[in-house]
Design an enzyme around this catalytic site. Structure first.
Site, PDB file in Angstrom:
ATOM      1  N   HIS A  29       0.873  -1.192   0.000  1.00  0.00           N
ATOM      2  CA  HIS A  29       0.000   0.000   0.000  1.00  0.00           C
ATOM      3  C   HIS A  29       0.905   1.235   0.000  1.00  0.00           C
ATOM      4  O   HIS A  29       1.758   1.355  -0.869  1.00  0.00           O
ATOM      5  CB  HIS A  29      -0.935  -0.109   1.207  1.00  0.00           C
ATOM      6  CG  HIS A  29      -2.012   0.941   1.310  1.00  0.00           C
ATOM      7  ND1 HIS A  29      -2.314   1.829   0.334  1.00  0.00           N
ATOM      8  CD2 HIS A  29      -2.860   1.230   2.345  1.00  0.00           C
ATOM      9  CE1 HIS A  29      -3.305   2.624   0.723  1.00  0.00           C
ATOM     10  NE2 HIS A  29      -3.652   2.277   1.954  1.00  0.00           N
ATOM     11  N   HIS A  66      -2.811  -2.308  -9.332  1.00  0.00           N
ATOM     12  CA  HIS A  66      -3.790  -1.661  -8.437  1.00  0.00           C
ATOM     13  C   HIS A  66      -5.041  -2.534  -8.366  1.00  0.00           C
ATOM     14  O   HIS A  66      -5.425  -3.152  -9.353  1.00  0.00           O
ATOM     15  CB  HIS A  66      -4.162  -0.276  -8.992  1.00  0.00           C
ATOM     16  CG  HIS A  66      -4.761   0.618  -7.975  1.00  0.00           C
ATOM     17  ND1 HIS A  66      -6.085   0.573  -7.638  1.00  0.00           N
ATOM     18  CD2 HIS A  66      -4.206   1.564  -7.186  1.00  0.00           C
ATOM     19  CE1 HIS A  66      -6.336   1.459  -6.704  1.00  0.00           C
ATOM     20  NE2 HIS A  66      -5.212   2.077  -6.397  1.00  0.00           N
ATOM     21  N   ASP A 111       2.280   5.516  -6.866  1.00  0.00           N
ATOM     22  CA  ASP A 111       3.559   5.440  -6.130  1.00  0.00           C
ATOM     23  C   ASP A 111       4.774   5.268  -7.033  1.00  0.00           C
ATOM     24  O   ASP A 111       5.904   5.267  -6.551  1.00  0.00           O
ATOM     25  CB  ASP A 111       3.501   4.264  -5.132  1.00  0.00           C
ATOM     26  CG  ASP A 111       2.437   4.502  -4.070  1.00  0.00           C
ATOM     27  OD1 ASP A 111       1.813   3.509  -3.630  1.00  0.00           O
ATOM     28  OD2 ASP A 111       2.203   5.664  -3.719  1.00  0.00           O
TER      29      ASP A 111
HETATM   30  C1  SDX Z   1      -1.611   2.247  -3.269  1.00  0.00           C
HETATM   31  O1  SDX Z   1      -6.263   0.876  -3.028  1.00  0.00           O
HETATM   32  C2  SDX Z   1      -5.828   2.041  -3.253  1.00  0.00           C
HETATM   33  O2  SDX Z   1      -6.525   2.936  -3.734  1.00  0.00           O
HETATM   34  C3  SDX Z   1      -4.387   2.283  -2.815  1.00  0.00           C
HETATM   35  C4  SDX Z   1      -3.769   3.570  -3.302  1.00  0.00           C
HETATM   36  C5  SDX Z   1      -4.329   4.771  -2.561  1.00  0.00           C
HETATM   37  O3  SDX Z   1      -4.258   5.887  -3.111  1.00  0.00           O
HETATM   38  O4  SDX Z   1      -4.710   4.612  -1.368  1.00  0.00           O
HETATM   39  O5  SDX Z   1      -3.991   3.732  -4.686  1.00  0.00           O
HETATM   40  C6  SDX Z   1      -2.253   3.577  -3.041  1.00  0.00           C
HETATM   41  O6  SDX Z   1      -1.468   1.500  -2.347  1.00  0.00           O
HETATM   42  C7  SDX Z   1      -1.243   1.860  -4.670  1.00  0.00           C
HETATM   43  C8  SDX Z   1      -0.686   0.391  -4.770  1.00  0.00           C
HETATM   44  C9  SDX Z   1       0.766   0.400  -4.275  1.00  0.00           C
HETATM   45  N1  SDX Z   1       1.293  -0.963  -4.193  1.00  0.00           N
HETATM   46  C10 SDX Z   1       2.262  -1.384  -5.044  1.00  0.00           C
HETATM   47  O7  SDX Z   1       2.711  -0.724  -5.972  1.00  0.00           O
HETATM   48  C11 SDX Z   1       2.806  -2.764  -4.710  1.00  0.00           C
HETATM   49  C12 SDX Z   1       2.868  -3.611  -5.984  1.00  0.00           C
HETATM   50  N2  SDX Z   1       1.517  -3.859  -6.419  1.00  0.00           N
HETATM   51  C13 SDX Z   1       0.933  -5.155  -6.156  1.00  0.00           C
HETATM   52  O8  SDX Z   1       1.374  -5.782  -4.991  1.00  0.00           O
HETATM   53  C14 SDX Z   1      -0.561  -5.226  -6.457  1.00  0.00           C
HETATM   54  O9  SDX Z   1      -0.740  -4.705  -7.713  1.00  0.00           O
HETATM   55  C15 SDX Z   1      -1.537  -4.590  -5.483  1.00  0.00           C
HETATM   56  C16 SDX Z   1      -1.312  -5.057  -4.099  1.00  0.00           C
HETATM   57  C17 SDX Z   1      -1.445  -3.122  -5.538  1.00  0.00           C
HETATM   58  C18 SDX Z   1      -2.959  -5.004  -5.914  1.00  0.00           C
HETATM   59  O10 SDX Z   1      -2.992  -6.301  -5.812  1.00  0.00           O
HETATM   60  P1  SDX Z   1      -4.307  -7.225  -5.933  1.00  0.00           P
HETATM   61  O11 SDX Z   1      -5.455  -6.514  -6.527  1.00  0.00           O
HETATM   62  O12 SDX Z   1      -4.523  -7.901  -4.624  1.00  0.00           O
HETATM   63  O13 SDX Z   1      -3.785  -8.200  -7.002  1.00  0.00           O
HETATM   64  P2  SDX Z   1      -2.941  -9.508  -6.648  1.00  0.00           P
HETATM   65  O14 SDX Z   1      -1.869  -9.185  -5.642  1.00  0.00           O
HETATM   66  O15 SDX Z   1      -3.916 -10.580  -6.316  1.00  0.00           O
HETATM   67  O16 SDX Z   1      -2.234  -9.786  -8.049  1.00  0.00           O
HETATM   68  C19 SDX Z   1      -3.007 -10.374  -9.120  1.00  0.00           C
HETATM   69  C20 SDX Z   1      -1.959 -10.943 -10.074  1.00  0.00           C
HETATM   70  C21 SDX Z   1      -0.928 -11.829  -9.351  1.00  0.00           C
HETATM   71  O17 SDX Z   1      -0.465 -12.771 -10.275  1.00  0.00           O
HETATM   72  P3  SDX Z   1      -0.909 -14.324 -10.054  1.00  0.00           P
HETATM   73  O18 SDX Z   1      -0.461 -14.692  -8.652  1.00  0.00           O
HETATM   74  O19 SDX Z   1      -2.442 -14.323 -10.193  1.00  0.00           O
HETATM   75  O20 SDX Z   1      -0.198 -15.058 -11.155  1.00  0.00           O
HETATM   76  O21 SDX Z   1      -1.192  -9.867 -10.666  1.00  0.00           O
HETATM   77  C22 SDX Z   1       0.171  -9.981 -10.284  1.00  0.00           C
HETATM   78  C23 SDX Z   1       0.218 -10.887  -9.071  1.00  0.00           C
HETATM   79  O22 SDX Z   1       1.461 -11.570  -8.992  1.00  0.00           O
HETATM   80  N3  SDX Z   1       0.654  -8.654  -9.930  1.00  0.00           N
HETATM   81  C24 SDX Z   1       1.912  -8.251 -10.064  1.00  0.00           C
HETATM   82  C25 SDX Z   1       1.924  -6.916  -9.620  1.00  0.00           C
HETATM   83  N4  SDX Z   1       0.695  -6.560  -9.244  1.00  0.00           N
HETATM   84  C26 SDX Z   1      -0.086  -7.644  -9.424  1.00  0.00           C
HETATM   85  N5  SDX Z   1       3.027  -8.896 -10.504  1.00  0.00           N
HETATM   86  C27 SDX Z   1       4.176  -8.158 -10.494  1.00  0.00           C
HETATM   87  N6  SDX Z   1       4.259  -6.883 -10.083  1.00  0.00           N
HETATM   88  C28 SDX Z   1       3.169  -6.226  -9.636  1.00  0.00           C
HETATM   89  N7  SDX Z   1       3.267  -4.959  -9.223  1.00  0.00           N
END
Ligand code: SDX
Length: 380
Positions: A219, A259, A313
């Site tokens: 996050h 996201h 971010d």
């Molecule tokens: C913020 O919610 C908000 O509005 C938050 C925010 C705000 O203003 O408050 O916008 C701020 O927190 C933005 C997000 C910051 N986080 C990151 O940048 C961390 C990296 N991102 C990921 O961890 C992920 O994209 C999340 C946590 C942000 C969202 O994840 P989800 O919706 O739970 O998706 P998931 O983790 O279940 O991933 C789904 C698939 C997975 O692959 P499989 O296991 O199904 O094969 O997508 C892949 C993930 O591995 N994936 C990524 C990825 N993001 C998702 N793979 C590599 N790199 C990534 N960044």
């Protein structure tokens, strides 16, 4: 097994008049105002803070009175700043913010009351600014500070952190960042805070809970983690090999990408990128920007087809670095929190005042069925 919405995906926990996000189209609106319109109009962050707490943009006299309430919060008691300076200078600044906010939870005479909720929220913006400035200065080996009055929160904050008069370009960039991070509907941190205040715990305890959730790298912690990845890569010519070694292999996640709601570019990422392009980057910030733009291309090429794009971010840390904030001690996530404290309290107020219900979900039991207790002496 009964259905479970993993991570509460697509579960609505409240209604809101504050922020709306269209994840497919990459649209973000604050109370109906498109984020790009607000930024292009050169809005003062305090105008948007007022909008979140009062439902309309302020006129000049309303803005002046609101800013007085914010600035009254600059003078936090010394015991609040001691909650920071008593901790090691190696501390995570978001944890320092949590400590100081807990000190306010321990001492502020807060009670939920429609007549005073917004005044407390306005004062908390000022308190959070002095807390954050002191937290950043503490990890940089400097003395605590309380913000002084000026024509904007951004100017007062930069002056307090760096002991010098900031440039107009720096004030404008921080003002924009304060708007971009102000709210985003009900992400993990806002939801955590809503759970806290749904028990009728005080506003400060709600913010402490929200800070705890924001701290994580999935996050708010991504603001720091994305810049740390750029630093780890080191130079633009290392991007491809790093990507192959760490992302193609599945070993690491690309921080600042992806996201839960946006399945296209996060509009805030585009604005942070354009600030980085125009702020006059030099040194390490310039190097990280060149790495980030190369990384963005590889990331979009690989993940774009799956709806995984840069989020807010990805570029924000480079802007913060250009403003003089070093990449250390989760400072960039603390700057995210400085802005988001308004979104948190606005959602808390909207929930407690108009739609309050204790938040208490259920769990689906999958453990052992009913069985007899065997006394210890009879157990083998
Ligand atoms: C913020 O919610 C908000 O509005 C938050 C925010 C705000 O203003 O408050 O916008 C701020 O927190 C933005 C997000 C910051 N986080 C990151 O940048 C961390 C990296 N991102 C990921 O961890 C992920 O994209 C999340 C946590 C942000 C969202 O994840 P989800 O919706 O739970 O998706 P998931 O983790 O279940 O991933 C789904 C698939 C997975 O692959 P499989 O296991 O199904 O094969 O997508 C892949 C993930 O591995 N994936 C990524 C990825 N993001 C998702 N793979 C590599 N790199 C990534 N960044």
């Amino acid at each position: 097994m009964e259905s479970i919405s993993k991570g509460l995906e697509d579960v609505n926990i409240k209604w809101t008049k504050l922020t709306t996000i269209d994840g497919e189209k990459g649209i973000l609106r604050y109370s109906g105002y498109q984020i790009e319109d607000i930024i292009n109009a050169g809005a003062l962050a305090e105008e948007i803070q007022y909008l979140f707490l009062n439902g309309e943009l302020p006129n000049r006299s309303q803005l002046d009175l609101f800013r007085e309430k914010i600035e009254a919060g600059y003078d936090v008691p010394d015991y609040v700043l001691n909650a920071i300076t008593n901790l090691p200078r190696s501390s995570d600044v978001v944890a320092l913010q949590m400590n100081a906010i807990a000190a306010l939870a321990a001492t502020e005479p807060f009670k939920w009351d429609k007549a005073t909720n917004r005044d407390y929220a306005a004062k908390l913006i000022g308190q959070m600014a002095s807390i954050t400035a002191t937290g950043i200065r503490h990890v940089l080996g400097k003395e605590p500070v309380k913000l002084k009055s000026s024509d904007s929160l951004a100017r007062s904050f930069l002056s307090a952190v760096f002991d010098s008069e900031p440039s107009e370009r720096a004030v404008a960039a921080l003002n924009t960042a304060l708007i971009l991070y102000l709210d985003h509907e009900v992400p993990a941190s806002t939801t955590a805070g809503l759970v806290v205040v749904s028990t009728m715990a005080d506003m400060y305890s709600g913010v402490a809970g929200a800070l705890a959730a924001l701290k994580g790298p999935l996050h708010g912690g991504a603001a720091e983690a994305a810049a740390m990845q750029f630093k780890e890569i080191g130079s633009p010519d290392m991007v491809e090999s790093w990507f192959k070694e760490n992302i193609d292999s599945g070993k690491k996640r690309l921080m600042g990408f992806g996201h839960r709601v946006y399945k296209t570019y996060d509009p805030r990422a585009k604005i942070f990128k354009s600030i980085a392009e125009n702020i006059g980057l030099t040194g390490e910030a310039k190097n990280l920007y060149e790495i980030a733009t190369k990384l963005e291309k590889l990331g979009v090429n690989k993940f774009g087809p799956r709806g995984i794009y840069p989020n807010t971010d990805f570029y924000s840390g480079i802007v913060y670095m250009a403003l003089g904030f070093p990449l250390q001690n989760n400072i960039y996530t603390a700057l995210f929190a400085l802005s988001r404290v308004t979104g948190w309290t606005a959602h808390f107020i909207e929930y407690v005042e108009e739609q309050h219900r204790l938040i208490r979900p259920r769990a689906v039991y999958v453990g052992p069925q009913e069985r007899k207790y065997i006394p210890l002496q009879e157990r083998k």
